[in-house]
Design an enzyme around this catalytic site. Structure first.
Site, PDB file in Angstrom:
ATOM      1  N   THR A 129       6.960 -14.738 -23.903  1.00 49.45           N
ATOM      2  CA  THR A 129       8.037 -15.694 -24.190  1.00 49.45           C
ATOM      3  C   THR A 129       8.741 -15.272 -25.475  1.00 49.45           C
ATOM      4  O   THR A 129       9.976 -15.209 -25.538  1.00 49.45           O
ATOM      5  CB  THR A 129       7.464 -17.124 -24.300  1.00 49.45           C
ATOM      6  OG1 THR A 129       6.921 -17.471 -23.019  1.00 49.45           O
ATOM      7  CG2 THR A 129       8.528 -18.136 -24.698  1.00 49.45           C
ATOM      8  N   GLN A 153       4.718  -8.986 -15.167  1.00 53.42           N
ATOM      9  CA  GLN A 153       3.925  -8.843 -13.937  1.00 53.42           C
ATOM     10  C   GLN A 153       3.891  -7.395 -13.440  1.00 53.42           C
ATOM     11  O   GLN A 153       3.219  -7.099 -12.451  1.00 53.42           O
ATOM     12  CB  GLN A 153       4.476  -9.761 -12.828  1.00 53.42           C
ATOM     13  CG  GLN A 153       4.553 -11.231 -13.196  1.00 53.42           C
ATOM     14  CD  GLN A 153       3.196 -11.922 -13.245  1.00 53.42           C
ATOM     15  OE1 GLN A 153       2.171 -11.375 -12.805  1.00 53.42           O
ATOM     16  NE2 GLN A 153       3.150 -13.128 -13.794  1.00 53.42           N
ATOM     17  N   HIS A 195      -2.248 -11.764 -21.658  1.00 58.03           N
ATOM     18  CA  HIS A 195      -3.152 -12.569 -20.834  1.00 58.03           C
ATOM     19  C   HIS A 195      -2.983 -12.353 -19.328  1.00 58.03           C
ATOM     20  O   HIS A 195      -3.749 -12.906 -18.543  1.00 58.03           O
ATOM     21  CB  HIS A 195      -3.073 -14.056 -21.208  1.00 58.03           C
ATOM     22  CG  HIS A 195      -1.811 -14.762 -20.817  1.00 58.03           C
ATOM     23  ND1 HIS A 195      -1.739 -15.531 -19.685  1.00 58.03           N
ATOM     24  CD2 HIS A 195      -0.600 -14.832 -21.400  1.00 58.03           C
ATOM     25  CE1 HIS A 195      -0.511 -16.056 -19.605  1.00 58.03           C
ATOM     26  NE2 HIS A 195       0.189 -15.647 -20.646  1.00 58.03           N
ATOM     27  N   THR A 225       1.483 -12.411 -40.473  1.00 56.31           N
ATOM     28  CA  THR A 225       0.293 -11.568 -40.550  1.00 56.31           C
ATOM     29  C   THR A 225      -0.133 -11.152 -39.142  1.00 56.31           C
ATOM     30  O   THR A 225      -0.251 -12.002 -38.252  1.00 56.31           O
ATOM     31  CB  THR A 225      -0.847 -12.351 -41.247  1.00 56.31           C
ATOM     32  OG1 THR A 225      -0.365 -12.740 -42.532  1.00 56.31           O
ATOM     33  CG2 THR A 225      -2.105 -11.522 -41.390  1.00 56.31           C
ATOM     34  N   CYS A 281       4.359 -21.972 -15.100  1.00 50.98           N
ATOM     35  CA  CYS A 281       5.224 -22.503 -16.168  1.00 50.98           C
ATOM     36  C   CYS A 281       6.084 -23.657 -15.681  1.00 50.98           C
ATOM     37  O   CYS A 281       6.608 -24.421 -16.475  1.00 50.98           O
ATOM     38  CB  CYS A 281       6.099 -21.405 -16.725  1.00 50.98           C
ATOM     39  SG  CYS A 281       5.118 -20.002 -17.239  1.00 50.98           S
TER      40      CYS A 281
END
Ligand code: PMP
Length: 369
Positions: free
Chosen positions: A74, A182, A199, A235, A317
């Site tokens: 995103t 994907q 992920h 960071t 989503c």
């Protein structure tokens, strides 16, 4: 549990879990610190960069540019599009895209449209050769083309290297952005800006990357400490980066095995009545979308869940909202409401498909009785 929702997210692999733990124990230093602990973190990040640059193209040639670590795709998509906004001024410049993009691209394009940028959105259902149709829309005014490598709902895949080559031939100044979430590690990729997410390939949530080809300047969205060459302040999450690197190194896309599972699923669905198949020949073998006519997606999902079988109704989503994307593939409104997406990982086997189809058949029988 039979987990068949790998396009939504994947289980972190052992290699990733081990690498995250090792980094938490041994390399928790801030990569900007000048002492030894900082150096360990810098080394982990440098190694991860090298692994990702080599892996992303899907060929022997590494990516010719740099890689930014982000919080996920995103952020990568927002950075790619909003960070390229300097290219759309003065107003009047246009972006060529598709009607099947993930909301992180689609909604960002709408924001740019509200700011006066012209957006062209093509639907696969209207074009036999989708790549040719996209290239055809590129003109001297086209600042950017944004297209997904593989659609998250149907698995529809485009030939990304061909798209990149042909766009550049038509207008070398058009920046090509690929949402490759994907497609990463599954299909060959090329582009000026490429977004990926950890992920979806057995790494953790909260880590992604944006590949930036040499010369494709992107302006940062975040201001701050100037980390990552000033392009993404904050960071660096070294633990997540270590896990991402380990997952990328361990990932194997077993195309033949997925094709066998897909063939078995399609064969078993063909034996049932009133099933519409929404994934075409042009789709990757690990995602299959179909509609069980007369049984709404939600009912089917919950029925499958009773037996510990996890699938999805489309994009995770969109959270139960019916798909905006399936109609662009020519799926009817009625079939959209009954859509089921099954997506495999290397852990799935034929028995999973048999159990899935058995439960689908039982659910149909129960609902229609
Ligand atoms: N693009 C596509 C095609 C996706 O499937 C997803 C995740 N559903 C995203 C972008 C967003 O990725 P992330 O969850 O890493 O923000």
């Amino acid at each position: 549990m039979i987990y068949l929702d790998n396009a939504a997210t994947t289980k972190p692999c052992t290699e990733c879990v081990k690498a995250v733990n090792a980094a938490m124990e041994n390399a928790f230093g801030n990569a900007s610190s000048l002492h030894g602990l900082g150096t360990s973190s810098i080394q982990i990040i440098a190694r991860a960069r090298k692994t990702l640059l080599t892996a992303v193209t899907g060929t022997k040639k590494p990516f010719d540019g740099e890689v930014l670590f982000t919080s996920g795709a995103t952020e990568s998509n927002n950075t790619a599009l909003l960070g390229s906004a300097h290219r759309f001024r003065p107003h009047g410049k246009r972006i060529v895209s598709t009607a099947i993009e993930h909301p992180s691209v689609a909604k960002t394009l709408t924001r740019l449209e509200e700011d006066g940028v012209e957006i062209v959105r093509l639907a696969p259902k209207d074009h036999e050769d989708f790549v040719a149709a996209l290239v055809n829309e590129v003109d001297e005014n086209t600042a950017l083309l944004s297209a997904m490598a593989v659609n998250n709902e149907t698995g529809f895949a485009i030939d990304v290297p061909r798209l990149y080559r042909e766009v550049k031939k038509k207008n070398p100044r058009t920046i090509v952005h690929i949402d490759a979430v994907q497609g990463f590690l599954k299909v060959p990729l090329d582009g000026d800006l490429i977004s990926v997410s950890g992920h979806k390939i057995h790494s953790t949530k909260g880590i992604g990357a944006l590949f930036i080809k040499k010369g494709a300047k992107v302006l940062p969205l975040l201001s701050g400490g100037g980390q990552q060459s000033g392009l993404r302040s904050g960071t660096e999450p070294v633990e997540l980066i270590a896990g991402f690197e380990a997952a990328v190194s361990a990932y194997r896309f077993d195309k033949e095995r997925f094709a066998e599972l897909k063939a078995l699923l399609l064969q078993m669905l063909a034996e049932m009545e009133d099933i519409g198949i929404n994934s075409t020949e042009d789709c990757v073998p690990n995602i299959v979308n179909f509609s069980v006519r007369g049984v709404r997606s939600e009912i089917m999902l919950h029925s499958l869940e009773e037996d510990g079988i996890y699938v999805s109704s489309g994009s995770a989503c969109s959270k139960g909202k019916s798909s905006d994307v399936l109609p662009a593939f020519g799926v009817s409104e009625k079939d959209v409401d009954c859509a089921v997406r099954v997506s495999f990982s290397a852990e799935n086997c034929a028995e999973d498909i048999e159990k899935l189809c058995d439960k689908i058949a039982k659910t149909i029988e129960r609902i229609r009785r």
